[in-house]
Design a protein around this motif. Structure first.
Motif, PDB file in Angstrom:
ATOM      1  N   VAL A   1      49.223 -10.831  34.898  1.00 48.09           N
ATOM      2  CA  VAL A   1      49.795  -9.872  35.495  1.00 48.09           C
ATOM      3  C   VAL A   1      51.264 -10.154  35.998  1.00 48.09           C
ATOM      4  N   VAL A   2      51.878 -11.383  35.913  1.00 44.80           N
ATOM      5  CA  VAL A   2      53.227 -11.680  36.390  1.00 44.80           C
ATOM      6  C   VAL A   2      53.887 -10.974  34.928  1.00 44.80           C
ATOM      7  N   VAL A   3      53.528 -11.398  33.848  1.00 49.62           N
ATOM      8  CA  VAL A   3      54.243 -11.021  32.606  1.00 49.62           C
ATOM      9  C   VAL A   3      54.218  -9.511  32.468  1.00 49.62           C
ATOM     10  N   PHE A   4      53.189  -8.962  32.700  1.00 47.04           N
ATOM     11  CA  PHE A   4      52.902  -7.270  32.887  1.00 47.04           C
ATOM     12  C   PHE A   4      54.164  -6.724  33.726  1.00 47.04           C
ATOM     13  N   PHE A   5      54.058  -7.055  34.862  1.00 49.74           N
ATOM     14  CA  PHE A   5      55.006  -6.644  35.838  1.00 49.74           C
ATOM     15  C   PHE A   5      56.403  -6.700  35.415  1.00 49.74           C
ATOM     16  N   ALA A   6      56.709  -8.092  34.791  1.00 49.43           N
ATOM     17  CA  ALA A   6      57.922  -8.354  34.326  1.00 49.43           C
ATOM     18  C   ALA A   6      58.648  -7.421  33.108  1.00 49.43           C
ATOM     19  N   GLY A   7      57.496  -7.199  32.100  1.00 49.73           N
ATOM     20  CA  GLY A   7      57.638  -6.245  31.217  1.00 49.73           C
ATOM     21  C   GLY A   7      58.316  -4.932  31.680  1.00 49.73           C
ATOM     22  N   PHE A   8      57.569  -4.448  32.909  1.00 51.39           N
ATOM     23  CA  PHE A   8      58.136  -3.089  33.632  1.00 51.39           C
ATOM     24  C   PHE A   8      59.211  -3.266  34.179  1.00 51.39           C
ATOM     25  N   ALA A   9      59.731  -4.408  34.663  1.00 55.30           N
ATOM     26  CA  ALA A   9      60.960  -4.603  35.380  1.00 55.30           C
ATOM     27  C   ALA A   9      61.984  -4.621  34.225  1.00 55.30           C
ATOM     28  N   PHE A  10      61.745  -5.589  33.184  1.00 54.66           N
ATOM     29  CA  PHE A  10      62.807  -5.430  32.134  1.00 54.66           C
ATOM     30  C   PHE A  10      63.033  -4.039  31.421  1.00 54.66           C
ATOM     31  N   ARG A  11      61.885  -3.006  31.507  1.00 59.12           N
ATOM     32  CA  ARG A  11      61.906  -1.852  30.775  1.00 59.12           C
ATOM     33  C   ARG A  11      62.782  -1.115  31.705  1.00 59.12           C
ATOM     34  N   ALA A  12      62.500  -0.959  32.922  1.00 59.80           N
ATOM     35  CA  ALA A  12      63.113  -0.224  33.989  1.00 59.80           C
ATOM     36  C   ALA A  12      64.667  -0.618  34.153  1.00 59.80           C
ATOM     37  N   ARG A  13      65.070  -1.793  34.085  1.00 62.75           N
ATOM     38  CA  ARG A  13      66.531  -2.252  33.967  1.00 62.75           C
ATOM     39  C   ARG A  13      66.989  -1.767  32.748  1.00 62.75           C
ATOM     40  N   ARG A  14      66.568  -1.859  31.598  1.00 66.10           N
ATOM     41  CA  ARG A  14      67.031  -1.342  30.414  1.00 66.10           C
ATOM     42  C   ARG A  14      67.222   0.216  30.428  1.00 66.10           C
ATOM     43  N   ALA A  15      66.490   0.884  30.897  1.00 64.72           N
ATOM     44  CA  ALA A  15      66.416   2.422  31.220  1.00 64.72           C
ATOM     45  C   ALA A  15      67.538   2.809  32.106  1.00 64.72           C
ATOM     46  N   ARG A  16      67.506   2.091  33.302  1.00 65.11           N
ATOM     47  CA  ARG A  16      68.577   1.959  34.091  1.00 65.11           C
ATOM     48  C   ARG A  16      70.130   1.900  33.609  1.00 65.11           C
ATOM     49  N   ASN A  17      70.086   0.936  32.751  1.00 66.61           N
ATOM     50  CA  ASN A  17      71.390   0.813  32.023  1.00 66.61           C
ATOM     51  C   ASN A  17      72.036   1.633  31.199  1.00 66.61           C
ATOM     52  N   ALA A  18      70.919   2.165  30.470  1.00 69.34           N
ATOM     53  CA  ALA A  18      70.959   3.101  29.378  1.00 69.34           C
ATOM     54  C   ALA A  18      71.604   4.624  30.087  1.00 69.34           C
ATOM     55  N   ARG A  19      71.006   4.795  31.050  1.00 65.92           N
ATOM     56  CA  ARG A  19      71.192   6.175  31.812  1.00 65.92           C
ATOM     57  C   ARG A  19      72.507   5.856  32.368  1.00 65.92           C
ATOM     58  N   ALA A  20      72.939   4.818  32.925  1.00 67.17           N
ATOM     59  CA  ALA A  20      74.392   4.543  33.442  1.00 67.17           C
ATOM     60  C   ALA A  20      75.481   4.948  32.172  1.00 67.17           C
ATOM     61  N   ARG A  21      75.154   4.379  31.257  1.00 64.46           N
ATOM     62  CA  ARG A  21      76.039   4.408  30.222  1.00 64.46           C
ATOM     63  C   ARG A  21      76.044   6.020  29.782  1.00 64.46           C
ATOM     64  N   GLN A  22      75.092   6.738  29.803  1.00 64.30           N
ATOM     65  CA  GLN A  22      75.281   8.160  29.272  1.00 64.30           C
ATOM     66  C   GLN A  22      75.325   9.050  30.401  1.00 64.30           C
ATOM     67  N   ASP A  23      75.477   8.783  31.716  1.00 59.56           N
ATOM     68  CA  ASP A  23      75.943   9.579  32.788  1.00 59.56           C
ATOM     69  C   ASP A  23      77.317  10.023  32.665  1.00 59.56           C
TER      70      ASP A  23
END
Length: 107
Positions: free
Chosen positions: A62-84
């Motif tokens: 469960v911890v690894v599952f939620f860590a995957g969500f957290a890393f995916r959200a972090r990557r998406a936020r950084n990609a959105r910040a670069r493209q905004d």
């Protein structure tokens, strides 16, 4: 009679009693009960240990599952910040504000 060799009678058959006595069946039954109890306690402890390992593995999954969500959200936020392109950067220089990032490239 004095024995010169103290280890002469140490062997498997030397310790056996031929008569046994009246307490032999009771002692044998006590040993059987103690053995059964030890096997039962060992089996219960093995099951509890296996259950604990399974719970730890489940929690780790469960911890690894939620860590995957957290890393995916972090990557998406950084990609959105670069493209905004709607975000501009402004600095106050003296009494005026100087803005950067609102110019479009390719004009």
């Amino acid at each position: 009679m004095i024995q010169s060799d103290p280890f002469a009678q140490i062997e498997f058959n030397a310790r056996r009693r031929t008569g046994g006595g009246l307490l032999t069946p009771i002692v044998w039954l006590g040993g059987l009960i103690a053995t059964a109890l030890a096997v039962t306690v060992g089996a219960v402890l093995a099951v509890l240990t296996a259950a604990a390992v399974a719970v730890i593995a489940l929690i780790a999954g469960v911890v690894v599952f939620f860590a995957g969500f957290a890393f995916r959200a972090r990557r998406a936020r950084n990609a959105r910040a670069r493209q905004d392109e709607g975000v501009i950067d402004a600095h106050k220089v003296g009494d005026t504000w100087v803005a950067y990032g609102w110019e479009r490239e390719g004009r």
